[in-house]
Design an enzyme around this catalytic site. Structure first.
Site, PDB file in Angstrom:
ATOM      1  CD  GLN A 216      15.302  -0.535  -4.353  1.00 15.76           C
ATOM      2  OE1 GLN A 216      15.014   0.037  -5.393  1.00 15.76           O
ATOM      3  NE2 GLN A 216      14.933  -1.785  -4.098  1.00 15.76           N
TER       4      GLN A 216
ATOM      5  NE  ARG B 113      31.633  -6.905  -0.063  1.00 16.09           N
ATOM      6  CZ  ARG B 113      32.118  -8.129   0.182  1.00 16.09           C
ATOM      7  NH1 ARG B 113      33.313  -8.261   0.734  1.00 16.09           N
ATOM      8  NH2 ARG B 113      31.412  -9.198  -0.123  1.00 16.09           N
TER       9      ARG B 113
ATOM     10  CG  LEU C  74      18.060  -5.403   4.651  1.00 14.63           C
ATOM     11  CD1 LEU C  74      17.793  -3.919   4.376  1.00 14.63           C
ATOM     12  CD2 LEU C  74      16.773  -6.187   4.657  1.00 14.63           C
TER      13      LEU C  74
ATOM     14  CD  GLN D 197      24.724 -11.821  -7.115  1.00 14.25           C
ATOM     15  OE1 GLN D 197      24.327 -10.720  -7.523  1.00 14.25           O
ATOM     16  NE2 GLN D 197      24.230 -12.956  -7.571  1.00 14.25           N
TER      17      GLN D 197
ATOM     18  CB  SER E 173      13.853 -13.279  -3.109  1.00 13.85           C
ATOM     19  OG  SER E 173      13.596 -13.034  -4.476  1.00 13.85           O
TER      20      SER E 173
ATOM     21  CD  GLU F  79      13.515 -14.325  -9.398  1.00 11.87           C
ATOM     22  OE1 GLU F  79      13.694 -15.479  -9.838  1.00 11.87           O
ATOM     23  OE2 GLU F  79      13.050 -13.400 -10.087  1.00 11.87           O
TER      24      GLU F  79
ATOM     25  CE1 TYR G 237      19.040 -12.951  -4.463  1.00  9.96           C
ATOM     26  CE2 TYR G 237      16.977 -13.335  -5.630  1.00  9.96           C
ATOM     27  CZ  TYR G 237      17.690 -12.708  -4.627  1.00  9.96           C
ATOM     28  OH  TYR G 237      17.055 -11.840  -3.779  1.00  9.96           O
TER      29      TYR G 237
ATOM     30  CG  PHE H 247      18.303  -4.841 -10.282  1.00  5.46           C
ATOM     31  CD1 PHE H 247      17.880  -6.108  -9.906  1.00  5.46           C
ATOM     32  CD2 PHE H 247      19.364  -4.261  -9.603  1.00  5.46           C
ATOM     33  CE1 PHE H 247      18.499  -6.777  -8.862  1.00  5.46           C
ATOM     34  CE2 PHE H 247      19.995  -4.929  -8.553  1.00  5.46           C
ATOM     35  CZ  PHE H 247      19.557  -6.196  -8.186  1.00  5.46           C
TER      36      PHE H 247
ATOM     37  CB  THR I 221      12.886  -1.616 -12.963  1.00  2.00           C
ATOM     38  OG1 THR I 221      13.823  -1.874 -11.905  1.00  2.00           O
ATOM     39  CG2 THR I 221      11.807  -2.680 -12.949  1.00  2.00           C
TER      40      THR I 221
END
Length: 324
Positions: free
Chosen positions: A12, A33, A82, A85, A127, A129, A151, A190, A192
């Site tokens: 994203q 990858r 960016l 995982q 993040s 988090e 994470y 996710f 949302t």
């Protein structure tokens, strides 16, 4: 012409950032990858409109040699790290791979740049988090970190690695502590996008239930297209700093559901079911960012409201079903 190299360009944020950099006149390179190059229709779908204008290189965050070769060959002026995982729930299921990808991968990137392109400016994607069970609301750049997931722990470690390379080696490394940012390009795993995609399917009569976990969790949700502008601005400053990027508003998962269902004329209470298996082992109940520093020093402002974001995502998922 400046050259930028993006890890996670297929995601994203990476796709929005690549578009922004092209608009700014950059030569844009991306790490992917090898499997993505072999299956571009699915794995490069977010880049469809710009695929002929970006340069993609096969490499893996788990392979220092592959990263070092690409960085040495491209010699980027700016590197945007960016890739990660980034699905919090999965990190509880497989902490080992989360740590390996997010911590070792960040270390490999920083060391490759130190050795092969030391003048390159680096962005590290932190993040919200990382704050986890935060001691204060809202959270600023000085709020103590208390991650509540593998994470979050991996991002805290990457954040400290980035700062250490800045302080120990004098590299230009800036970190963005980004609060939740969404868009129609968000992955379906996710919450949302799970909500908006289910709303679209319910509206078309394809399903009749939306199973979710903690409806009371509150997040500071913004638009990914706005947030990548802040990411770019961080690397245009005279010196590297760390910035919280957030809207400053919080809304619950229940609020998101209500707005998404209202947009198609439905009542969320008729379709949402709470499933205990979707709760996290360690919940983060409230995250709210204070982006005063970014507003003051970067001149950054969010432009898309929470209500506009929800409508945008629902409309996109409705259009996908209508086109199928």
């Amino acid at each position: 012409m400046k050259k930028a190299l993006i890890s996670g360009i297929t995601g994203q944020d990476g796709s929005y950032l690549a578009e922004l950099l092209l608009q700014q006149g950059y030569e844009v390179h991306g790490l992917v990858r090898r499997a993505a190059l072999e299956d571009p229709r699915h794995r490069l779908s977010r880049l469809t409109d710009i695929l002929d204008r970006v340069h993609l290189h096969a490499a893996s965050l788990e392979s220092f040699p592959s990263l070092n070769v690409v960085i040495g060959r491209v010699q980027p002026d700016e590197f945007y790290h960016l890739a990660a995982q980034s699905f919090v729930s999965y990190s509880f299921d497989d902490a080992f791979s989360t740590f390996h990808s997010n911590i070792d991968g960040t270390h490999y990137v920083l060391e490759s740049i130190r050795l092969s392109a030391p003048e390159c400016r680096v962005y590290f994607a932190g993040s919200s988090e990382m704050f986890g069970n935060a001691r204060e609301v809202p959270q600023t750049e000085n709020t103590p970190l208390h991650p509540r997931s593998p994470y979050g722990i991996s991002k805290v470690t990457g954040f400290h690695l980035a700062r250490n390379y800045r302080e120990a080696y004098g590299m230009f490394v800036a970190s963005g502590i980004l609060f939740n940012h969404e868009s129609p390009r968000r992955g379906f795993e996710f919450v949302t996008r799970k909500i908006t995609s289910h709303v679209a399917r319910i509206r078309h009569g394809l399903i009749n239930q939306l199973p979710l976990g903690n409806l009371e969790a509150r997040r500071d949700w913004g638009y990914a297209g706005d947030f990548v502008k802040a990411i770019w601005l961080m690397l245009q400053q005279d010196k590297p700093e760390d910035y919280v990027i957030a809207t400053g508003e919080t809304h619950s998962v229940q609020d998101f559901c209500r707005l998404a269902f209202e947009h198609v004329g439905l009542n969320y209470e008729d379709y949402v079911t709470v499933k205990p298996e979707f709760y996290r082992p360690a919940e983060v109940h409230l995250l709210q960012g204070d982006a005063t520093r970014a507003r003051t020093e970067l001149g950054w402002e969010p432009t898309v409201s929470f209500e506009e974001l929800v409508r945008m995502m629902v409309e996109h998922d409705l259009s996908l079903i209508g086109a199928s």
